[in-house]
Scaffold this motif. Structure first.
Motif, PDB file in Angstrom:
ATOM      1  N   ASP A 149       0.736  -1.287   0.012  1.00 18.37           N
ATOM      2  CA  ASP A 149       0.177   0.080  -0.093  1.00 18.37           C
ATOM      3  C   ASP A 149       0.751   1.552   0.065  1.00 18.37           C
ATOM      4  OD1 ASP A 149      -2.746   1.197   0.325  1.00 18.37           O
ATOM      5  OD2 ASP A 149      -1.926   1.972   2.061  1.00 18.37           O
ATOM      6  N   GLU A 150       1.990   1.114   0.325  1.00 15.43           N
ATOM      7  CA  GLU A 150       2.919   2.382   0.567  1.00 15.43           C
ATOM      8  C   GLU A 150       3.221   3.015  -1.057  1.00 15.43           C
ATOM      9  OE1 GLU A 150       6.612   2.174   2.811  1.00 15.43           O
ATOM     10  OE2 GLU A 150       5.528   0.818   4.539  1.00 15.43           O
ATOM     11  N   ILE A 151       3.269   2.063  -1.896  1.00 16.00           N
ATOM     12  CA  ILE A 151       3.662   2.662  -3.363  1.00 16.00           C
ATOM     13  C   ILE A 151       2.246   2.714  -3.927  1.00 16.00           C
ATOM     14  CG2 ILE A 151       5.776   1.471  -3.217  1.00 16.00           C
ATOM     15  CD1 ILE A 151       5.031  -0.551  -5.013  1.00 16.00           C
ATOM     16  N   LEU A 152       1.159   2.069  -3.695  1.00 11.00           N
ATOM     17  CA  LEU A 152       0.002   2.281  -4.563  1.00 11.00           C
ATOM     18  C   LEU A 152      -0.596   3.772  -4.815  1.00 11.00           C
ATOM     19  CD1 LEU A 152      -2.412   0.813  -5.789  1.00 11.00           C
ATOM     20  CD2 LEU A 152      -3.587   1.110  -3.694  1.00 11.00           C
ATOM     21  N   GLY A 153      -0.732   3.959  -6.051  1.00 14.09           N
ATOM     22  CA  GLY A 153      -0.976   5.395  -6.559  1.00 14.09           C
ATOM     23  C   GLY A 153       0.171   6.051  -6.633  1.00 14.09           C
ATOM     24  N   SER A 154       1.332   6.051  -6.628  1.00 12.69           N
ATOM     25  CA  SER A 154       2.670   6.498  -6.776  1.00 12.69           C
ATOM     26  C   SER A 154       2.819   6.721  -8.326  1.00 12.69           C
ATOM     27  CB  SER A 154       3.928   5.801  -6.250  1.00 12.69           C
ATOM     28  OG  SER A 154       3.926   5.605  -4.913  1.00 12.69           O
ATOM     29  N   THR A 155       3.247   7.951  -8.728  1.00 13.77           N
ATOM     30  CA  THR A 155       3.622   8.394  -9.966  1.00 13.77           C
ATOM     31  C   THR A 155       5.059   8.906  -9.890  1.00 13.77           C
ATOM     32  OG1 THR A 155       1.346   8.798 -10.595  1.00 13.77           O
ATOM     33  CG2 THR A 155       2.955   9.699 -12.074  1.00 13.77           C
ATOM     34  N   VAL A 156       6.039   8.538 -10.900  1.00 13.44           N
ATOM     35  CA  VAL A 156       7.272   9.162 -10.823  1.00 13.44           C
ATOM     36  C   VAL A 156       7.704   9.581 -12.437  1.00 13.44           C
ATOM     37  CG1 VAL A 156       9.751   8.454 -10.748  1.00 13.44           C
ATOM     38  CG2 VAL A 156       8.167   7.550  -9.225  1.00 13.44           C
ATOM     39  N   SER A 157       8.034  10.775 -12.487  1.00 11.00           N
ATOM     40  CA  SER A 157       8.256  11.370 -13.712  1.00 11.00           C
ATOM     41  C   SER A 157       9.810  11.473 -13.792  1.00 11.00           C
ATOM     42  CB  SER A 157       7.232  12.637 -14.116  1.00 11.00           C
ATOM     43  OG  SER A 157       5.867  12.279 -14.006  1.00 11.00           O
ATOM     44  N   LEU A 158      10.316  11.596 -15.066  1.00 11.18           N
ATOM     45  CA  LEU A 158      11.750  11.969 -15.382  1.00 11.18           C
ATOM     46  C   LEU A 158      11.991  11.884 -16.891  1.00 11.18           C
ATOM     47  CD1 LEU A 158      13.757   8.329 -14.754  1.00 11.18           C
ATOM     48  CD2 LEU A 158      11.403   8.463 -14.850  1.00 11.18           C
ATOM     49  N   SER A 159      13.256  12.600 -17.045  1.00 10.40           N
ATOM     50  CA  SER A 159      13.391  12.888 -18.167  1.00 10.40           C
ATOM     51  C   SER A 159      14.693  11.984 -18.871  1.00 10.40           C
ATOM     52  CB  SER A 159      14.138  14.304 -18.404  1.00 10.40           C
ATOM     53  OG  SER A 159      15.435  14.462 -17.652  1.00 10.40           O
ATOM     54  N   PHE A 160      15.133  11.982 -19.969  1.00 15.84           N
ATOM     55  CA  PHE A 160      16.233  11.062 -20.372  1.00 15.84           C
ATOM     56  C   PHE A 160      17.599  11.684 -19.620  1.00 15.84           C
ATOM     57  CE2 PHE A 160      19.820  10.061 -23.057  1.00 15.84           C
ATOM     58  CZ  PHE A 160      19.702   8.690 -23.097  1.00 15.84           C
ATOM     59  N   LYS A 161      17.780  12.693 -19.401  1.00 16.10           N
ATOM     60  CA  LYS A 161      18.838  13.125 -18.663  1.00 16.10           C
ATOM     61  C   LYS A 161      18.972  12.421 -17.265  1.00 16.10           C
ATOM     62  CE  LYS A 161      19.895  17.361 -20.753  1.00 16.10           C
ATOM     63  NZ  LYS A 161      20.191  18.966 -20.684  1.00 16.10           N
ATOM     64  N   ASP A 162      17.669  12.213 -16.694  1.00 18.89           N
ATOM     65  CA  ASP A 162      17.731  11.504 -15.257  1.00 18.89           C
ATOM     66  C   ASP A 162      17.759  10.206 -15.507  1.00 18.89           C
ATOM     67  OD1 ASP A 162      16.420  13.941 -14.008  1.00 18.89           O
ATOM     68  OD2 ASP A 162      14.500  13.648 -14.690  1.00 18.89           O
ATOM     69  N   VAL A 163      17.594   9.422 -16.573  1.00 22.01           N
ATOM     70  CA  VAL A 163      17.770   8.070 -16.819  1.00 22.01           C
ATOM     71  C   VAL A 163      19.257   7.937 -17.031  1.00 22.01           C
ATOM     72  CG1 VAL A 163      17.413   6.262 -18.317  1.00 22.01           C
ATOM     73  CG2 VAL A 163      15.609   7.850 -17.764  1.00 22.01           C
ATOM     74  N   ALA A 164      20.106   8.782 -17.661  1.00 27.71           N
ATOM     75  CA  ALA A 164      21.377   8.461 -18.196  1.00 27.71           C
ATOM     76  C   ALA A 164      22.249   9.009 -16.877  1.00 27.71           C
ATOM     77  CB  ALA A 164      21.501   9.182 -19.373  1.00 27.71           C
ATOM     78  N   LYS A 165      21.916   9.738 -15.975  1.00 29.72           N
ATOM     79  CA  LYS A 165      22.772  10.347 -15.113  1.00 29.72           C
ATOM     80  C   LYS A 165      23.470   9.258 -14.187  1.00 29.72           C
ATOM     81  CE  LYS A 165      19.674  12.001 -11.635  1.00 29.72           C
ATOM     82  NZ  LYS A 165      19.233  13.474 -11.092  1.00 29.72           N
ATOM     83  N   LYS A 166      24.429   9.219 -13.650  1.00 27.76           N
ATOM     84  CA  LYS A 166      25.160   7.805 -12.795  1.00 27.76           C
ATOM     85  C   LYS A 166      25.096   8.478 -11.534  1.00 27.76           C
ATOM     86  CE  LYS A 166      28.201   6.374 -16.635  1.00 27.76           C
ATOM     87  NZ  LYS A 166      29.336   6.031 -17.046  1.00 27.76           N
TER      88      LYS A 166
END
Length: 220
Positions: free
Chosen positions: A203-220
């Protein structure tokens, strides 16, 4: 959500879960696999990939074109199910006989490959079988997937192309959503990627939404 971001969602998954990751044909699900593998490395959780019909090499090729480092993914053990390409760290192979899948044989390979600790098990490209299997075989496949729910040696994430199912076998998508303990939606819109949790055992993650850009994906 306790930790926030993609990591918060992934850390909220429980041992024994069957997680459905729904994506469409243009949302680049390989990026979610990339994020998943990076999280597993940081959390020291072993990965085991099930690759239906050479989907894994397709994912890796697209990640390379995006300029991302695929070296760690190439080290992950892979169970190949159908397909012809010898690609990556292949630890076992299951042939498809007349478009059917021998789950007993798969289980024997899985038991030989799986480490003695909780493993994260992404399953790539299973929707390709839905295009060619007969209806009785499809129902049998869904039933077999349901038997893995509660297998506490792993938590599995089934990457499913929603566009394919809605056009070819629309009645199967609700069945897969029903048997899954958690359902995630991976979406892309105007350069933004979004992960939504529409069903969850936690239940702690139910309804969660996470948004990110490609830069967020690519960063280490």
């Amino acid at each position: 959500m306790r930790n926030g971001g993609i990591e918060g969602v992934l850390s909220g998954l429980k041992p024994g879960e069957t997680v459905l990751v729904e994506h469409d044909s243009v949302s680049s699900p390989e990026l979610f696999l990339y994020l998943l593998s990076r999280w597993c490395a940081s959390a020291e959780k072993p990965l085991l990939i099930d690759d239906f019909s050479d989907t894994f090499p397709e994912y890796v090729a697209r990640l390379e074109l995006m300029g991302l480092d695929v070296g760690p993914l190439m080290e992950v053990p892979v169970i190949k199910i159908g397909g012809r390409r010898k690609f990556g760290n292949v630890a076992g192979r299951v042939d498809l006989d007349k478009y059917s899948l021998d789950f007993g044989y798969y289980n024997r390979i899985y038991q030989n490959v799986v480490p003695g600790e909780l493993v994260c098990n992404p399953v790539l490209g299973m929707h390709k079988l839905f295009v060619v299997l007969e209806r009785t075989a499809l129902i049998r496949l869904v039933r077999n997937v349901s038997t893995f729910v509660g297998n506490r040696s792993r938590f599995a994430l089934y990457f499913i192309n929603r566009d394919v199912l809605e056009r070819v076998t629309p009645e199967l998508l609700p069945l897969l959503e029903e048997i899954s303990s958690t359902v995630l939606m991976w979406e892309a819109n105007g350069g933004e990627y979004r992960l939504r949790v529409v069903k969850a055992a936690n239940d702690e993650i139910l309804g969660s939404t996470v948004s990110l850009s490609f830069k967020d994906v690519a960063k280490k």
